[in-house]
Scaffold this active site. Structure first.
Site, PDB file in Angstrom:
ATOM      1  N   GLY A 253       0.834  -1.202   0.000  1.00 34.39           N
ATOM      2  CA  GLY A 253       0.000   0.000   0.000  1.00 34.39           C
ATOM      3  C   GLY A 253       0.863   1.244   0.000  1.00 34.39           C
ATOM      4  O   GLY A 253       2.022   1.215  -0.444  1.00 34.39           O
ATOM      5  N   SER A 254       0.316   2.322   0.537  1.00 34.02           N
ATOM      6  CA  SER A 254       1.023   3.605   0.507  1.00 34.02           C
ATOM      7  C   SER A 254       2.221   3.604   1.461  1.00 34.02           C
ATOM      8  O   SER A 254       2.257   2.822   2.421  1.00 34.02           O
ATOM      9  CB  SER A 254       0.057   4.713   0.923  1.00 34.02           C
ATOM     10  OG  SER A 254      -0.454   4.397   2.210  1.00 34.02           O
ATOM     11  N   GLY A 258       2.854   1.965   5.158  1.00 31.93           N
ATOM     12  CA  GLY A 258       4.016   1.098   5.381  1.00 31.93           C
ATOM     13  C   GLY A 258       4.849   1.545   6.570  1.00 31.93           C
ATOM     14  O   GLY A 258       5.370   0.724   7.324  1.00 31.93           O
ATOM     15  N   GLU A 275       5.757  -3.419   0.597  1.00 36.73           N
ATOM     16  CA  GLU A 275       5.671  -3.129  -0.849  1.00 36.73           C
ATOM     17  C   GLU A 275       4.883  -1.839  -0.995  1.00 36.73           C
ATOM     18  O   GLU A 275       3.649  -1.858  -1.016  1.00 36.73           O
ATOM     19  CB  GLU A 275       4.943  -4.282  -1.573  1.00 36.73           C
ATOM     20  CG  GLU A 275       5.666  -5.610  -1.524  1.00 36.73           C
ATOM     21  CD  GLU A 275       6.809  -5.705  -2.537  1.00 36.73           C
ATOM     22  OE1 GLU A 275       7.002  -4.776  -3.342  1.00 36.73           O
ATOM     23  OE2 GLU A 275       7.517  -6.730  -2.494  1.00 36.73           O
ATOM     24  N   CYS A 309       1.396   0.457  -8.902  1.00 38.86           N
ATOM     25  CA  CYS A 309       2.559   0.938  -8.146  1.00 38.86           C
ATOM     26  C   CYS A 309       3.713   1.194  -9.109  1.00 38.86           C
ATOM     27  O   CYS A 309       4.597   2.009  -8.839  1.00 38.86           O
ATOM     28  CB  CYS A 309       2.951  -0.068  -7.079  1.00 38.86           C
ATOM     29  SG  CYS A 309       3.135  -1.730  -7.712  1.00 38.86           S
TER      30      CYS A 309
END
Ligand code: NAD
Length: 525
Positions: A253-254, A258, A275, A309
């Site tokens: 995610g963002s 993270g 990630e 992403c």
């Protein structure tokens, strides 16, 4: 430009898909693989399609007790699953892959309708799931460590990998199912049990996967608790991050998310696989094959409506070809077919929701305040077929790399054109001059330039491609990025090792007890 969908028998099509995949009007809050729980008395979330605003279904949101119940079931399942031989675990994953093949069209359609990516990309996402299943089946016979020679006579050393326990998977909306499968299928052959918290924006594809998995678990008479699903928002993700019973949390995610997950898992010295966001660039040198490059740029920048992403966000162009590239792009952009993602002529579907649209509009406003020039696009579409307010026209902006907005990942179709002059080193410096480090690419037919880009002073990203765009990775390689992208690797290569604990073993088959480094420690008796 807009393709109407009135002619499509869409309602019937979606109804059939939901029925095939077991999606009910209201879906329970969690599943332990065989058993669904949280049928009532929970808060609910209604999922509407970003494509047309229609309600697809409702989900119950899990609470902390539900979470605890799932963890306890998973702990029990781990005791059984870790003792199952790895190739037998692989056989179960093989059957899951087969079942995904059977449901590929239906699941691909649901991915498309719930998330908004075009059907072709929905199919591609399910194909990725199938591919990772195939990969994991082979891997189930190859979970190998090194052997080493001991410094001591008649001693043997080797390394082995053991299952970890519960792997928590927190996934993002934009790859609602593929990212789970990258983690879950590898973790499963490694002997772990999985608790998946899908994005609260796209939980229905998660529910569908859980129904598919259930068939396989039942046929193989496996216990509940191996593949678990828990539907919730950041709070459930946070419970998982703080929970010592979950040795590994894999979060996609963002970067904002993270950092929170990384902090919580780090504070308890757990493992995290992060990630996170990217800010990916393509370098176009004077030696680029422009025909190839243009196709890759457009797919990378507007595919999935800029919500990958690995989407191409920055184009770093040599000054001698800058005007030519700009002109070519400005010819292509106005004619891009934007429309309903299930319409086969559409190439660009909607953004996920109005918040994403606002982020797109705000970024364009701010970058212009900083000195950027909007060359094309940027409008929010309205009118027939666009009533949801989630469709936008992809934008191209002339900008400089140091602008604050260029340094950010805006999860929308904005492509920044950045000019460079001189040698390829200057372009590489610009490409590396952001906080994120996920994907990068160069288009050049000069060996000197491409090797410089790949060298130890070249791209600082986890992915560096030559004459291929930034998006569309294959599952065979390890996937992930450096810097604020989080440093995690998942999918192919040796990414499986993160799902296991590593052990070094020394075995003495002599009748002596020599100590390492020749240390003398004789006990007198
Ligand atoms: P997001 O960060 O809003 O949410 C992702 C997931 O994290 C969701 O399941 C959410 O519920 C959960 N979450 C949010 N806050 C949390 C917290 N404090 N603790 C635990 N869980 C929490 O991201 P999104 O909008 O769904 O996805 C878009 C972002 O994901 C982009 O930045 C994109 O680049 C990134 N992404 C990265 C990769 C990659 O492999 N690097 C892949 C896909 C998406």
């Amino acid at each position: 430009m807009k393709q109407t969908i009135e002619s499509l028998p869409l309602v019937k099509e979606i109804t059939d898909v939901l029925q095939q995949l077991g999606i009910k009007e209201v879906n329970p809050a969690y599943s332990t693989g065989l058993v669904w729980g949280g049928h009532e008395g929970r808060s609910t979330r209604t999922i509407t399609s970003p494509a047309d605003g229609n309600t697809i279904a409702t989900v119950n949101m899990a609470n902390a007790d539900d979470y605890d119940q799932v963890v306890q079931t998973a702990q029990e399942a781990f005791k059984v699953w870790r003792k199952t031989p790895a190739p037998k675990r692989g056989e179960v994953v093989r059957q899951i892959g087969d079942r995904l093949r059977k449901h590929k069209e239906a699941l691909g359609k649901l991915v498309s309708y719930e998330m908004g990516k075009i059907y072709q990309e929905g199919l591609g996402e399910v194909q990725e799931m199938i591919d990772i299943c195939d990969f994991a089946v082979g891997l189930s016979r190859q979970l190998h460590g090194f052997t080493m020679h001991s410094e001591r006579p008649q001693h043997r050393m080797y390394e082995q990998y053991h299952p970890l326990g519960i792997v928590g998977v927190i996934s993002a909306f934009n790859f609602p199912v593929a990212v789970w499968s990258w983690n879950a299928m590898l973790a499963a052959v490694c002997g772990d049990v999985i608790i998946w918290k899908p994005s609260e924006k796209t939980p229905l594809t998660g529910v569908a996967c859980q129904h598919i998995i259930r068939e396989v678990l039942t046929e193989n008479e496996l216990p509940e608790g191996i593949f678990n699903l828990i539907i919730g928002d950041a709070e459930i993700g946070s419970l998982m991050s703080h929970d010592k019973r979950v040795p590994l949390v894999s979060a996609t995610g963002s970067t904002h998310m993270g950092k929170k997950v990384g902090e919580a898992v780090g504070a308890r010295l757990g493992k995290s696989l992060l990630e996170l966001g990217g800010n990916n660039a393509i370098i176009l040198t004077e030696n680029a094959d422009l025909e190839m490059a243009l196709r890759a740029i457009v797919f990378g920048a507007v595919g999935t409506c800029g919500q990958r992403c690995t989407s191409t966000r920055r184009l770093i162009i040599h000054e001698n070809i800058y005007d030519q590239v700009k002109e070519r792009l400005l010819k292509v952009y106005p004619n891009l077919p934007i429309g309903h993602p299930l319409d086969s002529t559409t190439l660009i579907g909607p953004l996920i929701d109005k918040d994403a649209v606002n982020a797109f509009s705000n970024a364009l406003e701010k970058v212009q305040q900083e000195g950027g020039t909007l060359l094309t696009g940027g409008e929010v579409l309205s009118g027939d077929g666009f009533e949801t307010g989630t469709y936008v026209k992809p934008a191209i902006v002339e900008a400089e790399n140091h602008y604050e907005m260029v340094q950010e990942e805006t999860f929308a179709p904005i492509l920044y054109l950045i000019k460079y002059s001189g040698e390829v080193e200057n372009a590489i410096e610009i490409q590396n001059g952001v906080r994120q480090g996920l994907s990068s690419a160069i288009f050049s037919t000069s060996l000197l330039e491409t090797e410089a880009f790949l060298s130890h002073w070249g791209s600082d990203c986890g992915i560096a491609n030559v004459n291929i765009g930034t998006s569309g990775a294959e599952i065979g390689g390890a996937f992930g990025g450096e810097k604020e992208t989080g440093g995690g690797r998942e999918s192919g290569s040796d990414a499986w090792k993160v799902y296991m604990r590593r052990q070094t073993n020394t075995i003495n088959y002599s009748r002596e007890l020599p100590l390492a480094q020749g240390i003398k420690f004789d006990i007198m008796d």
